[in-house]
Design an enzyme around this catalytic site. Structure first.
Site, PDB file in Angstrom:
ATOM      1  CG  ASP A 244      41.130  37.581  43.149  1.00 52.18           C
ATOM      2  OD1 ASP A 244      41.190  38.752  42.757  1.00 52.18           O
ATOM      3  OD2 ASP A 244      41.034  36.610  42.368  1.00 52.18           O
ATOM      4  CD  GLU A 323      37.625  41.261  43.035  1.00 52.78           C
ATOM      5  OE1 GLU A 323      37.735  41.845  41.951  1.00 52.78           O
ATOM      6  OE2 GLU A 323      37.734  40.026  43.125  1.00 52.78           O
TER       7      GLU A 323
HETATM    8  C1  NOJ Z   1      40.011  40.125  40.505  1.00 46.98           C
HETATM    9  C2  NOJ Z   1      41.343  40.764  40.404  1.00 46.98           C
HETATM   10  O1  NOJ Z   1      41.279  42.057  40.961  1.00 46.98           O
HETATM   11  C3  NOJ Z   1      41.711  40.767  38.951  1.00 46.98           C
HETATM   12  O2  NOJ Z   1      42.839  41.550  38.694  1.00 46.98           O
HETATM   13  C4  NOJ Z   1      41.899  39.350  38.502  1.00 46.98           C
HETATM   14  O3  NOJ Z   1      42.141  39.323  37.112  1.00 46.98           O
HETATM   15  C5  NOJ Z   1      40.664  38.507  38.800  1.00 46.98           C
HETATM   16  N1  NOJ Z   1      40.133  38.742  40.106  1.00 46.98           N
HETATM   17  C6  NOJ Z   1      40.991  37.035  38.703  1.00 46.98           C
HETATM   18  O4  NOJ Z   1      41.813  36.651  39.781  1.00 46.98           O
END
Ligand code: NOJ
Ligand code: CA
Length: 604
Positions: A244, A323
């Site tokens: 993440d 991500e």
């Molecule tokens: C990316 C995640 O996919 C999302 O759902 C989340 O709110 C943010 N990062 C913060 O962790």
């Protein structure tokens, strides 16, 4: 026929129009991408299905999906034909951001089950031949994490506070935030702590919700802790991690002011749609190269260390997927250099408008960028943070699709969106590299676009006073059984977000075994992709079609060459003589490919 089905067997509705563009169709002399070959590691070609645990299947009737619910239904995925699952967070969490606010990285939240439930899920997946990827949230924890609670109870300058990003405020009495950074969810990225004496004192950084304090990744204890968390889940048998906010861990020295506010993820879609983003330079969206909290060079050292942790587990490879909303592509692929992560999400592809020239360009640039570091490209169209592609594509290209749609907004053309979504998926699954699917897209599910505001749970809605609708629309519990309470989501009628009435027509049982249904289309595409080794094939673009067509040949050497044609133009286009249709995203017209349709065909 269900609402979501397209009948591939239906007779051609009108006299055949003149088919355009088959006379001069030929392969380009230049191979854009050389295939990874038959011995490639599993993750270079894997199709990974994202499960959002709270919305997949509920086992105990509380209306919230859970791990036993997932385990009980995993055969849906082995039948679908995917290689792996990625589970969004199920760890101990107060759920301020649906689990992306972790209070204990080594335990399961009671909402979702127990550690033995996680073990049972991993074991069942293994039996079914599915690999398991879990989510890792290293940028921030929950404010209810033991470390943060200890930091709050400790004095400014203490070792406890040094694990997070505490700073004195600006202004005469420290009454102003330390800098101008804004939270991705809206409002300032700093919250001031109230001391035990009731007086305001230091501030702490949270790039997301105030309940998600950012770790201090310069601190060796933070690094050691996450390497230990990796080992904890690897020892339980997981095959990898989706990381993440992988571009956020390191902040620029001195925490200088940012030039521009960061917007929510979905807004980048609309920026592309408006043409505000020029992919050839570094500027244009919220996640800019020069933003002091995104994509700092120091993050790469962290991932090099993680790669070594994973390598120690030997074969089969355990993987990391970033991500990272990073522009341009040349910066994004740095996360997938040979000694760092294995994959990164290709958000450029997700954000590309439904225009053939744009799609061709993004496919070519993605493959070339990934090839430059020896990584596979990945492909993704939907996830839990963006409007589902069956809904997004129901607007005319150029229409601003905001981050979430409410009843007061222009509504999408649902049939058009589904028709295009099927074509987009068929295009995506023909591409070499890894692909990510988001739960429900195999049903053609649209977003819920009329949720009552009072039910919205995405923190971004409240933090922007409703200016951003947020991501609840793509997170609604799945429909499994038409007509059943809660559409078979669980043993009761309860669902944590209401399912729109239209979801009945998309239920799994309405599509299972129904020729032409979206579920059967996904099954056919995934089976053919595997049989034809498309994930490890070479790709060569095809010339001779108009600019409204995306066309390429996928060549896996040992297999038949596959011609892939996606027609985005107004008139049908012909397939070359001698080609033989393998699968099509919608009905064909006398071997021609009509508007918004993708065909895979054998081409001698
Ligand atoms: C990316 C995640 O996919 C999302 O759902 C989340 O709110 C943010 N990062 C913060 O962790
Ligand atoms: Ca439950």
């Amino acid at each position: 026929m269900t609402q979501s089905a397209v009948d591939l067997t239906a007779p051609c509705p009108a006299p055949l129009p003149e088919l355009a563009g088959n006379a001069t169709v030929r392969e380009s002399a230049v191979v854009t991408h050389h295939g990874a070959g038959p011995d490639a590691a599993w993750w270079r070609q894997a199709v990974i299905y994202q499960i959002y645990p709270r919305s997949w299947a509920d086992s105990n009737g509380d209306g919230i999906g859970d791990l036993p619910g997932i385990t009980a239904r995993l055969d849906h995925l082995s039948r679908l034909g995917v290689d792996a699952i990625w589970l969004s967070p199920f760890y101990t969490s107060p759920q301020a951001d649906a689990g992306y606010d972790v209070a204990d990285y080594r335990d399961v939240d009671p909402l979702f089950g127990t550690l033995p439930d996680a073990d049972a899920l991993i074991e069942r997946a293994r039996e079914l031949g599915l690999r398991v990827i879990v989510d890792l949230v290293p940028n921030h924890s929950s404010d209810e994490h033991a470390w943060f609670q200890a930091a709050l109870g400790a004095a400014p300058g203490s070792p406890e506070r040094d694990l997070y990003m505490f700073r004195d405020g600006a202004g005469k009495h420290g009454e102003l935030p330390p800098n101008n950074w804004q939270s991705v969810f809206g409002g300032p990225a700093w919250t001031r702590v109230i001391g035990p004496d009731g007086r305001p004192e230091q501030w702490y950084l949270h790039l997301f919700d105030p309940k998600q304090p950012d770790f201090n990744w310069e601190h060796p204890a933070v690094r050691a802790e996450f390497e230990s968390v990796l080992r904890f889940w690897l020892d339980r048998g997981v095959d990898g991690f989706r990381v993440d906010v992988a571009h956020g861990l390191i902040k620029a020295e001195g925490l200088p002011d940012a030039q521009e506010r960061t917007t929510m993820l979905g807004d980048t879609v609309s920026d592309h749609e408006r043409g505000d983003i020029d992919d050839t330079d570094d500027s244009g969206d919220g996640y800019r190269v020069d933003t002091p909290y995104w994509d700092q060079d120091g993050v790469h050292e962290v991932y090099r260390a993680w790669r070594q942790v994973l390598e120690r587990y030997g074969a089969p490879d355990r993987i990391l997927c970033a991500e990272a909303w990073v522009e341009p592509q040349s910066r994004a692929v740095l996360y997938t250099r040979p000694d760092e992560m294995h994959q990164a999400f290709n958000f450029d592809f997700l954000q590309t408008p439904w225009r053939a020239t744009d799609l061709t360009a993004v496919i070519e640039s993605s493959l070339r960028a990934a090839d430059s570091v020896g990584a596979p490209s990945t492909w993704v169209l939907s996830n839990h943070d963006v409007v589902r592609h069956a809904t997004r594509l129901g607007y005319t290209p150029g229409h601003r699709v905001p981050n979430g749609i409410s009843a007061g907004d222009p509504q999408p053309d649902r049939a058009l969106g589904l028709h295009r979504a099927r074509a987009a998926t068929a295009l995506m699954l023909a591409l070499p590299g890894g692909a990510y699917l988001y739960q429900g897209e195999e049903l053609g599910l649209p977003d819920s676009t009329d949720l009552p505001h009072r039910l919205r749970q995405d923190p971004t809605f409240a933090r922007t006073d409703g200016a951003e609708i947020g991501r609840d629309g793509c997170r609604v519990p799945l429909p499994w059984v038409s007509g059943a309470p809660g559409l078979g989501f669980g043993p009761s009628a309860a669902t944590w977000l209401p399912q729109p009435a239209s979801y009945d027509g998309y239920a799994v049982d309405r599509q299972d075994g129904v020729a032409g249904s979206t579920l059967e289309l996904y099954r056919s595409l995934l089976a053919a992709r595997r049989d034809l080794s498309l994930g490890t094939a070479s790709l060569t673009f095809v010339e001779g079609y108009s600019g409204d067509v995306v066309a390429f040949v996928s060549d896996a050497e040992a297999r038949d060459r596959v011609l892939v044609v996606t027609n985005l133009g107004a008139v049908p286009v012909a397939l070359p003589p001698g080609s033989e249709v393998i699968v099509a995203s919608g009905p064909l017209v006398d071997a021609g490919v009509p508007t918004d349709t993708t065909v895979w065909a054998r081409w001698a």
